[in-house]
Design a protein around this motif. Structure first.
Motif, short mmCIF file in Angstrom:
data_model
loop_
_atom_site.label_atom_id
_atom_site.label_comp_id
_atom_site.label_asym_id
_atom_site.label_seq_id
_atom_site.Cartn_x
_atom_site.Cartn_y
_atom_site.Cartn_z
N ARG A 196 0.87 -1.18 0.00
CA ARG A 196 0.00 0.00 0.00
C ARG A 196 0.90 1.22 0.00
O ARG A 196 1.75 1.38 0.88
N HIS B 133 0.96 5.33 -0.07
CA HIS B 133 0.27 6.61 0.07
C HIS B 133 1.23 7.68 -0.44
O HIS B 133 2.22 7.97 0.23
N ALA C 49 3.57 2.28 2.87
CA ALA C 49 3.07 1.90 4.20
C ALA C 49 3.15 0.39 4.41
O ALA C 49 3.44 -0.07 5.51
N THR D 86 -2.71 0.64 8.62
CA THR D 86 -2.91 0.40 7.19
C THR D 86 -3.24 -1.08 6.96
O THR D 86 -4.16 -1.41 6.21
N ASP E 279 -9.85 -0.05 2.84
CA ASP E 279 -8.86 0.53 1.95
C ASP E 279 -8.47 -0.59 0.98
O ASP E 279 -8.57 -1.77 1.34
#
Lengths: 170, 226
Positions: free
Chosen positions: B11, B13, B18, B44, B53
Protein backbone atom coordinates in the motif's frame (compact mmCIF):
# COMPACT_ATOMS: atom_id res chain seq x y z
CA UNK A 1 12.80 -15.14 47.01
CA UNK A 2 12.14 -15.76 50.63
CA UNK A 3 10.95 -19.31 51.28
CA UNK A 4 11.65 -18.69 54.94
CA UNK A 5 9.16 -15.84 55.25
CA UNK A 6 6.60 -17.58 53.07
CA UNK A 7 6.66 -20.57 55.41
CA UNK A 8 6.47 -18.31 58.47
CA UNK A 9 3.39 -16.63 57.00
CA UNK A 10 1.70 -20.02 56.54
CA UNK A 11 2.66 -21.13 60.06
CA UNK A 12 1.19 -17.92 61.49
CA UNK A 13 -2.21 -19.38 60.58
CA UNK A 14 -1.58 -22.44 62.80
CA UNK A 15 0.69 -25.49 63.17
CA UNK A 16 1.47 -27.35 59.95
CA UNK A 17 3.57 -30.32 58.79
CA UNK A 18 6.17 -30.17 56.04
CA UNK A 19 4.26 -31.54 53.09
CA UNK A 20 1.26 -29.37 53.94
CA UNK A 21 3.52 -26.27 53.91
CA UNK A 22 4.79 -27.16 50.48
CA UNK A 23 1.28 -27.64 49.06
CA UNK A 24 -0.05 -24.41 50.60
CA UNK A 25 2.98 -22.41 49.48
CA UNK A 26 2.49 -23.55 45.90
CA UNK A 27 -1.27 -22.97 46.01
CA UNK A 28 -0.93 -19.39 47.20
CA UNK A 29 1.73 -18.49 44.64
CA UNK A 30 0.05 -20.26 41.72
CA UNK A 31 2.73 -22.98 41.56
CA UNK A 32 4.97 -20.39 39.96
CA UNK A 33 7.92 -21.30 42.16
CA UNK A 34 7.77 -25.03 42.80
CA UNK A 35 9.35 -26.02 46.10
CA UNK A 36 10.87 -29.40 46.68
CA UNK A 37 10.17 -31.02 49.99
CA UNK A 38 13.89 -31.02 50.86
CA UNK A 39 13.94 -27.21 50.69
CA UNK A 40 10.99 -27.11 53.06
CA UNK A 41 12.67 -29.32 55.68
CA UNK A 42 16.07 -27.60 55.33
CA UNK A 43 14.39 -24.21 55.82
CA UNK A 44 12.37 -25.47 58.80
CA UNK A 45 15.43 -26.84 60.54
CA UNK A 46 17.35 -23.59 60.01
CA UNK A 47 14.43 -21.62 61.36
CA UNK A 48 14.25 -23.97 64.35
CA UNK A 49 17.96 -23.34 64.98
CA UNK A 50 17.27 -19.58 64.82
CA UNK A 51 14.33 -19.89 67.22
CA UNK A 52 11.68 -18.78 64.69
CA UNK A 53 9.76 -22.05 64.70
CA UNK A 54 9.48 -24.91 67.19
CA UNK A 55 8.54 -28.58 66.84
CA UNK A 56 4.90 -28.93 67.85
CA UNK A 57 4.69 -32.67 68.44
CA UNK A 58 2.73 -34.84 66.01
CA UNK A 59 -0.78 -34.59 64.64
CA UNK A 60 -3.34 -37.40 64.97
CA UNK A 61 -1.76 -39.20 62.01
CA UNK A 62 1.70 -39.09 63.52
CA UNK A 63 3.11 -36.33 61.27
CA UNK A 64 5.65 -33.98 62.86
CA UNK A 65 4.17 -30.48 62.91
CA UNK A 66 5.85 -27.10 63.41
CA UNK A 67 4.57 -24.00 65.17
CA UNK A 68 5.67 -20.39 64.84
CA UNK A 69 7.39 -18.84 67.89
CA UNK A 70 7.05 -15.31 69.25
CA UNK A 71 10.42 -14.48 67.61
CA UNK A 72 9.03 -15.94 64.38
CA UNK A 73 5.98 -13.65 64.53
CA UNK A 74 8.28 -10.64 65.11
CA UNK A 75 10.41 -11.62 62.12
CA UNK A 76 7.31 -12.03 59.93
CA UNK A 77 6.01 -8.61 61.02
CA UNK A 78 9.39 -7.09 60.18
CA UNK A 79 9.32 -8.72 56.74
CA UNK A 80 5.88 -7.38 55.88
CA UNK A 81 6.77 -3.86 57.06
CA UNK A 82 10.12 -3.59 55.24
CA UNK A 83 10.31 -2.79 51.49
CA UNK A 84 12.20 -5.30 49.33
CA UNK A 85 15.72 -4.13 48.46
CA UNK A 86 15.90 -3.41 44.72
CA UNK A 87 19.68 -3.06 44.75
CA UNK A 88 20.21 -6.71 45.62
CA UNK A 89 19.22 -7.92 42.17
CA UNK A 90 21.77 -9.81 40.12
CA UNK A 91 23.33 -8.30 37.01
CA UNK A 92 20.97 -8.37 34.09
CA UNK A 93 22.40 -10.42 31.21
CA UNK A 94 20.06 -8.90 28.63
CA UNK A 95 21.08 -5.35 29.46
CA UNK A 96 24.75 -6.30 29.28
CA UNK A 97 24.20 -8.10 25.98
CA UNK A 98 22.45 -5.16 24.32
CA UNK A 99 24.95 -2.64 25.72
CA UNK A 100 27.84 -4.72 24.39
CA UNK A 101 26.16 -5.18 21.00
CA UNK A 102 25.77 -1.40 20.70
CA UNK A 103 29.25 -0.58 22.00
CA UNK A 104 31.12 -3.13 19.89
CA UNK A 105 29.76 -2.16 16.48
CA UNK A 106 29.52 -4.76 13.74
CA UNK A 107 26.73 -6.57 15.63
CA UNK A 108 23.19 -6.48 14.21
CA UNK A 109 21.62 -4.88 17.27
CA UNK A 110 18.15 -4.86 15.70
CA UNK A 111 18.35 -8.62 15.26
CA UNK A 112 19.44 -9.06 18.89
CA UNK A 113 16.49 -6.95 20.01
CA UNK A 114 13.99 -8.69 17.74
CA UNK A 115 15.05 -12.16 18.87
CA UNK A 116 14.66 -11.10 22.48
CA UNK A 117 11.32 -9.49 21.76
CA UNK A 118 9.89 -12.64 20.19
CA UNK A 119 11.16 -14.77 23.08
CA UNK A 120 9.64 -12.36 25.58
CA UNK A 121 6.36 -12.44 23.67
CA UNK A 122 6.24 -16.23 23.80
CA UNK A 123 6.82 -16.06 27.56
CA UNK A 124 3.99 -13.55 27.84
CA UNK A 125 1.70 -15.79 25.77
CA UNK A 126 2.47 -18.74 28.07
CA UNK A 127 1.83 -16.65 31.17
CA UNK A 128 -1.44 -15.37 29.72
CA UNK A 129 -2.58 -18.92 29.00
CA UNK A 130 -1.69 -19.89 32.57
CA UNK A 131 -3.73 -16.94 33.79
CA UNK A 132 -6.73 -17.94 31.68
CA UNK A 133 -6.52 -21.45 33.12
CA UNK A 134 -5.98 -20.22 36.69
CA UNK A 135 -8.49 -20.80 39.45
CA UNK A 136 -9.32 -17.14 39.96
CA UNK A 137 -7.82 -17.03 43.45
CA UNK A 138 -6.56 -13.46 43.90
CA UNK A 139 -3.15 -14.53 45.29
CA UNK A 140 -2.47 -16.78 42.31
CA UNK A 141 -3.70 -14.18 39.84
CA UNK A 142 -1.51 -11.46 41.33
CA UNK A 143 1.58 -13.67 41.14
CA UNK A 144 0.95 -14.33 37.44
CA UNK A 145 0.21 -10.63 36.89
CA UNK A 146 3.55 -9.78 38.48
CA UNK A 147 5.38 -12.00 35.99
CA UNK A 148 3.30 -10.52 33.16
CA UNK A 149 4.19 -6.98 34.21
CA UNK A 150 7.89 -7.91 34.32
CA UNK A 151 7.79 -9.45 30.84
CA UNK A 152 5.97 -6.35 29.68
CA UNK A 153 8.60 -4.08 31.20
CA UNK A 154 11.24 -5.95 29.22
CA UNK A 155 9.23 -5.39 26.01
CA UNK A 156 8.92 -1.69 26.78
CA UNK A 157 12.62 -1.39 27.35
CA UNK A 158 13.27 -3.16 24.02
CA UNK A 159 10.87 -0.68 22.30
CA UNK A 160 12.86 2.10 23.89
CA UNK A 161 16.18 0.61 22.70
CA UNK A 162 14.85 0.47 19.14
CA UNK A 163 13.55 4.02 19.26
CA UNK A 164 16.80 5.43 20.64
CA UNK A 165 18.90 3.54 18.10
CA UNK A 166 16.63 4.65 15.25
CA UNK A 167 17.03 8.26 16.33
CA UNK A 168 20.80 7.80 16.47
CA UNK A 169 20.88 6.46 12.91
CA UNK A 170 18.80 9.22 11.38
CA UNK B 1 -11.08 -22.13 7.34
CA UNK B 2 -9.40 -18.88 6.39
CA UNK B 3 -11.55 -15.81 6.98
CA UNK B 4 -9.16 -13.21 5.65
CA UNK B 5 -6.15 -13.77 3.44
CA UNK B 6 -3.54 -11.19 2.40
CA UNK B 7 -1.02 -12.04 -0.32
CA UNK B 8 2.01 -9.83 -1.04
CA UNK B 9 0.02 -6.77 -0.18
CA UNK B 10 1.57 -3.36 -0.72
CA UNK B 11 0.00 0.00 0.00
CA UNK B 12 1.54 3.25 -1.16
CA UNK B 13 0.27 6.61 0.07
CA UNK B 14 1.89 9.24 -2.17
CA UNK B 15 5.55 8.30 -1.91
CA UNK B 16 5.19 6.54 1.44
CA UNK B 17 5.32 2.75 1.24
CA UNK B 18 3.07 1.90 4.20
CA UNK B 19 3.03 -1.83 3.41
CA UNK B 20 5.77 -3.57 1.46
CA UNK B 21 4.57 -7.06 0.58
CA UNK B 22 2.68 -8.47 3.54
CA UNK B 23 1.15 -11.95 3.51
CA UNK B 24 -1.08 -13.01 6.38
CA UNK B 25 -3.96 -15.42 7.02
CA UNK B 26 -6.45 -15.30 9.85
CA UNK B 27 -8.57 -18.41 10.30
CA UNK B 28 -11.84 -19.04 12.06
CA UNK B 29 -11.23 -19.31 15.80
CA UNK B 30 -7.91 -17.53 15.54
CA UNK B 31 -6.79 -14.37 17.28
CA UNK B 32 -3.87 -12.65 15.59
CA UNK B 33 -2.22 -9.59 17.12
CA UNK B 34 -0.21 -7.06 15.14
CA UNK B 35 2.44 -5.07 16.96
CA UNK B 36 5.06 -2.60 15.87
CA UNK B 37 6.28 0.96 16.38
CA UNK B 38 4.14 3.86 15.20
CA UNK B 39 4.46 4.30 11.45
CA UNK B 40 5.20 0.61 10.94
CA UNK B 41 1.97 0.09 8.96
CA UNK B 42 -0.27 -1.51 11.62
CA UNK B 43 -3.36 0.58 10.96
CA UNK B 44 -2.91 0.40 7.19
CA UNK B 45 -2.76 -3.38 7.51
CA UNK B 46 -6.00 -3.41 9.49
CA UNK B 47 -7.76 -1.12 7.03
CA UNK B 48 -6.70 -3.19 4.05
CA UNK B 49 -7.65 -6.47 5.78
CA UNK B 50 -11.12 -5.11 6.55
CA UNK B 51 -11.87 -3.63 3.15
CA UNK B 52 -11.70 -0.04 4.38
CA UNK B 53 -8.86 0.53 1.95
CA UNK B 54 -7.66 -1.23 -1.19
CA UNK B 55 -4.13 -2.54 -1.64
CA UNK B 56 -1.86 -0.90 -4.23
CA UNK B 57 -0.80 -4.39 -5.31
CA UNK B 58 -1.29 -7.92 -4.07
CA UNK B 59 -4.59 -9.51 -3.09
CA UNK B 60 -6.99 -9.44 -0.16
CA UNK B 61 -9.65 -12.11 0.21
CA UNK B 62 -12.41 -11.74 2.79
CA UNK B 63 -14.46 -14.90 3.19
CA UNK B 64 -14.72 -16.19 -0.40
CA UNK B 65 -14.52 -12.76 -1.97
CA UNK B 66 -11.48 -11.22 -3.62
CA UNK B 67 -11.75 -7.57 -2.67
CA UNK B 68 -10.44 -6.52 -6.13
CA UNK B 69 -13.62 -7.91 -7.74
CA UNK B 70 -15.95 -5.95 -5.47
CA UNK B 71 -17.34 -2.59 -6.55
CA UNK B 72 -19.27 -1.79 -3.38
CA UNK B 73 -16.81 -2.38 -0.57
CA UNK B 74 -19.14 -0.96 2.07
CA UNK B 75 -21.75 -3.68 1.47
CA UNK B 76 -19.06 -6.36 1.80
CA UNK B 77 -17.83 -4.75 5.00
CA UNK B 78 -21.26 -4.54 6.57
CA UNK B 79 -21.89 -8.18 5.78
CA UNK B 80 -18.55 -9.66 6.80
CA UNK B 81 -16.55 -7.37 9.02
CA UNK B 82 -17.00 -5.84 12.48
CA UNK B 83 -14.81 -3.07 13.82
CA UNK B 84 -13.86 -2.00 17.32
CA UNK B 85 -11.90 1.22 17.57
CA UNK B 86 -10.22 2.96 20.45
CA UNK B 87 -12.67 5.87 20.26
CA UNK B 88 -15.75 3.73 20.19
CA UNK B 89 -18.00 5.88 18.03
CA UNK B 90 -21.06 5.00 20.07
CA UNK B 91 -23.78 7.50 19.28
CA UNK B 92 -24.64 9.38 22.49
CA UNK B 93 -28.34 9.91 21.66
CA UNK B 94 -28.99 6.20 21.08
CA UNK B 95 -29.31 3.48 23.72
CA UNK B 96 -26.83 0.59 23.83
CA UNK B 97 -29.29 -1.66 21.97
CA UNK B 98 -29.99 1.01 19.33
CA UNK B 99 -26.28 1.52 18.78
CA UNK B 100 -25.89 -2.20 18.13
CA UNK B 101 -28.97 -2.24 15.85
CA UNK B 102 -27.96 0.73 13.72
CA UNK B 103 -25.53 -0.87 11.25
CA UNK B 104 -27.91 -3.79 10.76
CA UNK B 105 -30.84 -1.48 10.06
CA UNK B 106 -28.70 0.47 7.60
CA UNK B 107 -28.18 -2.88 5.93
CA UNK B 108 -31.92 -3.33 5.47
CA UNK B 109 -32.65 -5.64 8.40
CA UNK B 110 -36.09 -4.96 9.90
CA UNK B 111 -36.23 -3.24 13.28
CA UNK B 112 -37.73 -6.19 15.16
CA UNK B 113 -35.11 -8.61 13.93
CA UNK B 114 -32.30 -6.08 14.43
CA UNK B 115 -33.38 -5.64 18.04
CA UNK B 116 -33.46 -9.39 18.64
CA UNK B 117 -29.96 -9.69 17.15
CA UNK B 118 -28.76 -6.74 19.22
CA UNK B 119 -30.04 -8.26 22.46
CA UNK B 120 -28.41 -11.58 21.55
CA UNK B 121 -25.11 -9.82 20.88
CA UNK B 122 -25.33 -7.84 24.13
CA UNK B 123 -26.05 -11.07 26.00
CA UNK B 124 -23.05 -12.75 24.37
CA UNK B 125 -20.74 -10.04 25.66
CA UNK B 126 -22.36 -9.97 29.09
CA UNK B 127 -24.12 -6.58 29.14
CA UNK B 128 -27.75 -7.48 28.32
CA UNK B 129 -28.85 -5.49 31.38
CA UNK B 130 -27.64 -2.14 29.97
CA UNK B 131 -29.51 -2.50 26.64
CA UNK B 132 -31.78 0.49 27.26
CA UNK B 133 -29.21 2.81 28.78
CA UNK B 134 -27.35 5.57 27.00
CA UNK B 135 -23.55 5.52 26.51
CA UNK B 136 -22.92 8.24 29.08
CA UNK B 137 -24.64 6.08 31.72
CA UNK B 138 -22.18 3.22 31.15
CA UNK B 139 -18.71 2.51 32.55
CA UNK B 140 -15.73 2.43 30.17
CA UNK B 141 -15.71 -1.36 30.21
CA UNK B 142 -19.44 -1.56 29.49
CA UNK B 143 -19.13 0.88 26.59
CA UNK B 144 -16.35 -1.23 25.14
CA UNK B 145 -18.51 -4.34 25.42
CA UNK B 146 -21.36 -2.58 23.62
CA UNK B 147 -18.94 -1.62 20.83
CA UNK B 148 -17.87 -5.25 20.55
CA UNK B 149 -21.52 -6.39 20.49
CA UNK B 150 -22.13 -3.92 17.65
CA UNK B 151 -19.16 -5.36 15.77
CA UNK B 152 -20.47 -8.92 16.21
CA UNK B 153 -24.19 -8.47 15.56
CA UNK B 154 -25.54 -10.43 12.63
CA UNK B 155 -23.44 -13.02 10.86
CA UNK B 156 -20.13 -11.19 10.86
CA UNK B 157 -17.28 -13.45 11.81
CA UNK B 158 -14.27 -11.20 11.16
CA UNK B 159 -13.58 -8.75 13.91
CA UNK B 160 -10.97 -6.01 13.51
CA UNK B 161 -9.89 -4.26 16.67
CA UNK B 162 -7.64 -1.21 16.81
CA UNK B 163 -6.34 -0.66 20.35
CA UNK B 164 -9.66 -1.88 21.80
CA UNK B 165 -8.38 -1.65 25.36
CA UNK B 166 -7.61 2.04 24.81
CA UNK B 167 -7.70 3.99 28.03
CA UNK B 168 -9.10 1.17 30.16
CA UNK B 169 -7.27 0.13 33.34
CA UNK B 170 -5.41 -3.16 33.09
CA UNK B 171 -8.04 -5.27 34.90
CA UNK B 172 -10.83 -4.01 32.60
CA UNK B 173 -8.51 -4.36 29.60
CA UNK B 174 -7.96 -7.99 30.60
CA UNK B 175 -11.76 -8.48 30.71
CA UNK B 176 -12.07 -7.12 27.19
CA UNK B 177 -9.31 -9.43 25.95
CA UNK B 178 -10.96 -12.38 27.69
CA UNK B 179 -14.16 -11.48 25.84
CA UNK B 180 -12.43 -11.23 22.44
CA UNK B 181 -10.74 -14.54 23.18
CA UNK B 182 -14.08 -16.17 23.96
CA UNK B 183 -15.62 -14.79 20.75
CA UNK B 184 -12.67 -16.34 18.90
CA UNK B 185 -13.10 -19.65 20.63
CA UNK B 186 -16.77 -19.49 19.56
CA UNK B 187 -15.67 -19.25 15.91
CA UNK B 188 -14.88 -15.61 15.12
CA UNK B 189 -11.60 -14.53 13.53
CA UNK B 190 -10.02 -11.56 15.26
CA UNK B 191 -7.25 -9.29 13.98
CA UNK B 192 -6.04 -7.02 16.74
CA UNK B 193 -3.70 -4.04 16.58
CA UNK B 194 -2.13 -3.10 19.88
CA UNK B 195 1.04 -1.58 21.25
CA UNK B 196 0.50 -3.29 24.61
CA UNK B 197 2.42 -6.58 24.87
CA UNK B 198 0.18 -7.77 27.71
CA UNK B 199 -2.86 -7.69 25.42
CA UNK B 200 -1.04 -9.04 22.37
CA UNK B 201 -0.17 -12.03 24.52
CA UNK B 202 -3.78 -13.22 24.42
CA UNK B 203 -3.31 -13.97 20.71
CA UNK B 204 -2.57 -17.30 19.05
CA UNK B 205 -0.06 -15.48 16.89
CA UNK B 206 1.73 -12.18 17.33
CA UNK B 207 2.98 -10.52 14.16
CA UNK B 208 5.60 -7.85 14.50
CA UNK B 209 5.59 -5.20 11.78
CA UNK B 210 8.57 -2.99 11.06
CA UNK B 211 8.73 -0.46 8.22
CA UNK B 212 5.76 -2.04 6.43
CA UNK B 213 7.08 -5.59 6.57
CA UNK B 214 6.52 -8.54 8.87
CA UNK B 215 9.74 -8.73 10.88
CA UNK B 216 8.82 -11.87 12.80
CA UNK B 217 5.89 -13.79 14.26
CA UNK B 218 5.53 -15.56 17.59
CA UNK B 219 3.03 -18.42 17.65
CA UNK B 220 1.80 -20.20 20.71
CA UNK B 221 3.84 -23.38 21.13
CA UNK B 222 2.40 -26.32 19.28
CA UNK B 223 1.73 -28.51 22.31
CA UNK B 224 -0.50 -25.83 23.78
CA UNK B 225 -2.35 -25.03 20.56
CA UNK B 226 -6.01 -25.88 20.48
Amino acid sequence: MSIRHGLLALLSKGPRYGYQLRVEFEASTGATWPLNIGQVYTTLSRMERDGLVAPGGTDDQGRAVYTITEAGRDELGRWFSTPVDQAGRPRDELVIKVAMAVAMGGVDVQAVILAQRMAAMRTLQDLTRAKRAASGEPAERLVLDSLIFKAEAEQRWLDHCEAVLREKRS
Amino acid sequence: MTVVKLRDVTRVHGDVHALKGVSLDVARGELVAVMGPSGSGKSTLLNVAGGLDRPTSGSVTIGDTDVATVKDLSALRRREVGYVFQDLNLIPSLTAAENVMLPRELDGVRTGRARTEALDALTEVGVREVADRFPEELSGGQRQRVAIARALAGERRLLLADEPTGALDTATGDDIMRLLRERCDAGAAVLLVTHEPRYAAWADRVVYLRDGEIADAAAVRLESAR
